[in-house]
Design a protein around this motif. Structure first.
Motif, short mmCIF file in Angstrom:
data_model
loop_
_atom_site.label_atom_id
_atom_site.label_comp_id
_atom_site.label_asym_id
_atom_site.label_seq_id
_atom_site.Cartn_x
_atom_site.Cartn_y
_atom_site.Cartn_z
N ARG A 80 26.33 48.17 -18.00
CA ARG A 80 26.74 48.61 -16.79
C ARG A 80 27.77 49.35 -17.15
NH1 ARG A 80 26.38 45.36 -11.28
NH2 ARG A 80 26.71 47.77 -10.84
N PRO A 81 28.15 50.97 -15.94
CA PRO A 81 29.17 51.55 -16.20
C PRO A 81 29.92 50.38 -15.53
CG PRO A 81 27.59 52.53 -15.83
CD PRO A 81 26.59 51.61 -15.35
N ARG A 82 31.74 51.46 -15.74
CA ARG A 82 32.43 50.65 -14.90
C ARG A 82 32.50 51.27 -13.78
NH1 ARG A 82 35.60 50.75 -19.81
NH2 ARG A 82 35.60 53.04 -20.30
N GLY A 83 32.32 52.80 -13.73
CA GLY A 83 32.32 53.63 -12.30
C GLY A 83 33.43 54.37 -13.12
N LEU A 111 39.36 60.98 -7.30
CA LEU A 111 38.20 61.34 -6.24
C LEU A 111 37.08 60.80 -5.69
CD1 LEU A 111 38.34 65.12 -6.63
CD2 LEU A 111 39.45 63.67 -4.46
N CYS A 112 36.79 59.66 -6.96
CA CYS A 112 35.48 59.08 -7.23
C CYS A 112 36.24 57.63 -6.89
CB CYS A 112 35.30 58.24 -8.36
SG CYS A 112 34.16 59.99 -9.61
N ALA A 113 37.71 56.72 -6.31
CA ALA A 113 37.59 56.00 -5.49
C ALA A 113 38.10 56.24 -4.16
CB ALA A 113 38.94 55.58 -6.02
N GLU A 114 37.92 57.16 -3.58
CA GLU A 114 38.35 57.99 -2.56
C GLU A 114 36.66 57.72 -1.58
OE1 GLU A 114 39.11 61.71 0.17
OE2 GLU A 114 40.76 60.71 -1.33
N GLN A 115 36.24 57.97 -2.30
CA GLN A 115 34.42 58.13 -2.62
C GLN A 115 33.53 57.01 -2.40
OE1 GLN A 115 32.09 59.87 -1.28
NE2 GLN A 115 30.27 59.05 -1.46
N ASN A 116 34.47 55.67 -2.85
CA ASN A 116 33.53 54.58 -3.34
C ASN A 116 33.78 53.58 -2.23
OD1 ASN A 116 32.28 55.17 -5.52
ND2 ASN A 116 33.62 54.42 -6.90
#
Length: 155
Positions: A139-142, A147-152
């Motif tokens: 599983r990818p860690r993300g 920007l991605c942390a904000e989206q999550n």
């Protein structure tokens, strides 16, 4: 531990061509408004700046360990759909750089354009682009970029 793709192949300087990564979703339509008067940064110049930012990033040692090298050198081109623009500050001596093309720019509850406001901010996303390729049994860690942390966080 070295990433699975680089585990058996230690090199002092690892050359990476981000334009060869073909699984990446990006937003090539996401660009600055004309009224901002931003000028494009040539890909070769941007890759040189990105190389320096990546190698000098606070997380460089852990990224290099996973990439099984001492340094990174970006060659070829940018990730598909990304572009860098710059704007001179009022005093005209320093250029602020903005990276456009994040895959969540105007979709998935962002609602507004999102750009990386510096190379330092872009580096974690580049690292994710390199190592978090879809793997069959992992599983990818993300992505850990801002920007991605904000989206999550919004999901």
């Amino acid at each position: 531990m070295a990433h699975v793709f680089f585990r058996r192949n230690y090199v002092h300087v690892r050359e990476l061509n981000l334009s060869e990564i073909n699984y990446l979703e990006s937003d090539p339509e996401h660009r600055p408004r004309a009224s901002l008067n931003y000028t494009p940064v040539l890909d070769d110049d941007f890759l040189e700046l990105l190389t320096t930012a990546f190698n000098n990033h606070p997380s460089a040692s852990s990224m290099m360990a996973e990439l099984n090298c001492t340094r990174i050198r970006f060659v070829g081109g940018l990730p598909r759909g990304f572009a860098c623009f710059q704007a001179l500050r009022r005093e005209g001596k320093h250029a602020d750089r903005y990276i456009y093309g994040h895959h969540e720019s105007t979709r998935n509850k962002f609602g507004t354009d999102k750009t990386f406001k510096s190379l330092k901010q872009f580096v974690p996303h580049v690292f994710w682009i390199i190592v978090d390729q879809p793997l069959a049994d992992n599983r990818p860690r993300g992505c850990l970029c801002k920007l991605c942390a904000e989206q999550n966080y919004r999901l």
